[in-house]
Design an enzyme around this catalytic site. Structure first.
Site, short mmCIF file in Angstrom:
data_model
loop_
_atom_site.label_atom_id
_atom_site.label_comp_id
_atom_site.label_asym_id
_atom_site.label_seq_id
_atom_site.Cartn_x
_atom_site.Cartn_y
_atom_site.Cartn_z
N GLU A 1 -101.85 -127.72 0.78
CA GLU A 1 -101.58 -129.11 1.13
C GLU A 1 -102.22 -130.03 0.09
OE1 GLU A 1 -103.38 -129.94 4.83
OE2 GLU A 1 -103.00 -132.09 4.72
N ASP B 1 -105.57 -128.29 5.72
CA ASP B 1 -106.79 -128.77 6.35
C ASP B 1 -106.72 -128.64 7.87
OD1 ASP B 1 -107.85 -129.44 3.92
OD2 ASP B 1 -107.06 -131.49 3.98
N ASP C 1 -106.87 -130.75 10.13
CA ASP C 1 -106.69 -132.08 10.72
C ASP C 1 -105.22 -132.29 11.05
OD1 ASP C 1 -105.43 -132.44 8.34
OD2 ASP C 1 -106.87 -133.87 7.52
N ASP D 1 -102.75 -133.94 9.57
CA ASP D 1 -101.78 -133.69 8.51
C ASP D 1 -101.60 -132.19 8.28
OD1 ASP D 1 -101.24 -136.32 8.13
OD2 ASP D 1 -102.71 -136.58 6.51
#
Ligand code: 0RA
Length: 656
Positions: A440, A513, A515, A517
């Site tokens: 990412e 990650d 999170d 996103d």
């Protein structure tokens, strides 16, 4: 019989040959549990519950039981009770012990007594109650019958000291209650049940056996009991509506089409409805068992559907004579359908026994759907027109996609070695070694590039906005700036053109990650693989990297020792351990993203095959991502809200 099972107070005469025979009878189950329940992982564990519930469902289907209660009690004890006739408790003529004891201690004893009415529907393996007993730390059977309460307790996989005994008056009540605790020495991975997994299966059973009432409760947390009544008079019609509601699809017409028929003692029913998505969701069942790989019944349905829509379209001039025929993919675009057949003897085939073999199921379903669906369309011409128009649109899109594909292919043939510009490839070509990291963002991509082993690890950074695959047909995937580089790097092409032989990397690792996103990227990639490159998942090529969330370090003078933690629980444990060692300064670093690690750290924690942890993605994970994706990307706000509320911990920053 083993020693620790002897009751020292029991008279010697109770220790008879029946017992010995019984114990030898269940021995193979404990020796090779996998043969009987598939696995001793979470799947096998949940299977125990299905076996017991299936027996109660049989009693309900025989017409004697109106309610089944399923409770998860504290300490993950399962309790299943029904208000049926109660398992027969009389002395079994051949075995000389209570018939119920036989059912619970002799392999495949189901159906061997009590006449024709009772047959074991069984779960995937259809192994019966004795297998559950064999794999339980203890099991208690209570039968309410003939005005009395009969009770027997088994321990350590089906051993017992006392026979079935009367312990009280039933006061008019009838039925069977089974309570058991899965044996942790068998289910070594976990004996904790997943509420959602059980709920999904019980709900499915309630849909497939319309009218049955299942009350499912999770009472493990005494302060917060959870309970759900699963009762659907509409049966599989409501199953279709449920799928549409959960996925947030808009139905094409008002009501679900329901068709049924029978031949001899075989029955078939089908419920179907189209929606505004482009996804096909056809699920088939045989004797209430999900046939994940289809089979004769599903083939019969698909043939009939394509045939009828072509015939109807021709007959009413919606499809002109010079027009191409509709194919299966056209008529099933945006279709949700449930096919359920009940046969006396089901034969399941294939490696995972997920395909129905019985040849007679095909004409049963095919003839029934051909006749009844044609009738239905002729009686509902407005709806019929909507359906045929939709399938013609799908056909047009398919033809457009084919053109786009050919153009894309020609283009890639021109710039021959057309690997995507963002790809940092590895040197080796041996797919037993090679790995593609899909990373990412550009900055994490840079770190991964510096940290990797260039011989066999390739890096492809992903960036930009997420493609809405849900609303885009496959023709939109071609030319998409996010997905095309992945397709090009893998080399396999997609959809019908997919060819696993051309795969350039043995492992494809999604590294994002922890999170929102990252969650989006993972969901997008898994959905994409699930829909367009499914074989990569079934073949076990897809992985999810597990970067650490914290570094817990202790400095003492110039010396630093540290550990990486992959959860808050681990972080706290390492901190406590360091504290317990005494002096030194403890420092906890939280990694907000991959980009915060230096290349060496990323290699050591996440990319080095010797030390990393990776999750291999299975088809259930991917199907779940697909569902999540539909919810997150679809038009409907309600299901999205519901999803986010349920998963609030994870996706709380999402825009609704
Ligand atoms: C065979 C015969 C009879 C009842 C059952 C089986 C029976 C089995 C199970 C398993 C779970 N719940 C069940 N309830 C009933 C009927 C015997 C009779 O008529 O006395």
């Amino acid at each position: 019989m083993n020693e620790n099972n002897m009751n020292v107070n029991a008279p010697e005469v109770d220790y008879d040959e029946n017992q010995i025979q019984v114990l030898e009878g269940l021995d193979p189950v404990r020796k090779r549990p996998g043969m009987y329940i598939g696995s001793t992982g979470p799947k096998g564990l949940h299977h125990l519950v299905y076996e017991i519930v299936d027996n109660a469902i049989d009693e309900a289907l025989a017409g004697y039981c109106s309610e089944i209660k399923v409770n998860i009690l504290p300490n993950d004890i399962i309790e299943v009770s029904d208000n049926g006739r109660g398992i027969p408790v009389g002395i079994h003529p051949k075995e000389g012990i209570s018939a119920a004891t036989v059912v619970y201690t002799v392999l495949h004893a189901g159906g061997k007594f009590g006449g024709g009415g009772y047959k074991v529907a069984g779960g995937l393996h259809g192994v019966g109650a004795s297998v559950v007993n064999a794999l339980s730390e203890w099991l208690e059977l209570t039968v309410y019958k003939d005005g009395e309460i009969h009770f027997q307790r088994f321990e350590n996989g089906g051993h017992y000291d006392e026979p079935m005994k009367v312990i009280g008056k039933a006061d008019g009540r009838t039925g069977t209650t089974v309570k058991f605790k899965a044996d942790p020495t068998i289910f070594t991975e976990t004996t904790v049940y997943d509420y959602e997994i059980l709920l999904k299966r019980l709900r499915e059973q309630a849909f497939l056996n319309g009218g049955i009432r299942i009350v499912f409760s999770d009472l493990r947390n005494e302060a917060e009991p959870v309970s759900e009544v699963l009762h659907y008079e509409g049966g599989i019609r409501q199953f279709v509506e449920h799928i549409h509601r959960v996925k947030g699809y808009e139905p094409l017409s008002d009501s679900v089409i329901y068709l049924s028929g029978s031949k001899g003692d075989m029955t078939a029913e089908v419920a179907l409805m189209w929606n505004d998505s482009y996804n096909e969701d056809v699920r088939s069942f045989a004797n209430n068992i999900h046939t994940t790989d289809g089979g004769s019944h599903e083939n019969g349905f698909k043939n009939a559907l394509t045939k009828v829509l072509n015939e109807y379209g021709k007959k009413f001039n919606l499809i002109k004579d010079n027009q191409e025929k509709l194919i299966g993919d056209d008529v099933r675009e945006g279709l949700t359908a449930i096919i359920s057949v009940k046969l006396t003897n089901c034969e399941f085939e294939g490696q995972t026994k997920g395909r129905l073999g019985n040849p007679e199921a095909r004409p049963l379903v095919e003839n029934m759907v051909t006749e009844r669906l044609m009738e239905y369309l002729e009686e509902n011409p407005n709806e019929a027109r909507l359906i045929v128009d939709k399938t013609i649109n799908a056909q047009k899109a398919r033809e457009a996609a084919k053109k786009a594909r050919e153009t894309a292919r020609r283009k890639s043939a021109m710039d021959s070695a057309s690997l995507p510009g963002k790809l940092t490839d590895c040197y080796d070509k041996d797919t037993s070694l090679t790995e593609l990291y899909i990373v990412e963002g550009d900055s994490a991509g840079g770190t991964a590039k510096s940290g990797r082993n260039a011989r066999y690890q390739a890096i492809l950074p992903l960036w930009g906005k997420m493609l809405n695959v849900e609303k885009a047909r496959i023709d939109k995937v071609y030319g998409n700036e996010k997905l095309m580089p992945v397709v090009a790097a893998l080399g396999t092409s997609i959809g019908d053109d997919f060819n696993i032989e051309k795969l350039r990397y043995g492992k494809i690792v999604i590294m994002s990650d922890a999170d929102v996103d990252g969650f989006h990227i993972r969901t997008l990639m898994l959905t994409f693989f699930f829909r367009y490159m499914r074989e990569l998942i079934t073949n076990g090529n897809i992985y999810i990297a597990q970067p650490p969330l914290f570094k817990v370090a202790k400095r003492k003078g110039k010396k630093e020792t540290y550990k990486y933690a992959f959860s808050e629980e681990e972080r706290d444990r390492y901190t406590r351990e360091f504290e317990a060692e005494g002096d030194g300064v403890i420092n906890i670093q939280r990694y907000k993203g991959l980009g915060e690690m230096d290349p060496e750290q990323l290699w050591e924690t996440t990319m080095n095959p010797a030390t990393r942890i990776m999750l291999r993605v299975n088809i259930e994970d991917a199907a779940k991502a697909d569902e999540t994706f539909s919810i997150l990307m679809g038009d409907k706000v309600e299901p999205r809200k519901e999803f986010i509320e349920k998963n609030a911990g994870y996706v709380k920053d999402l825009d609704v």
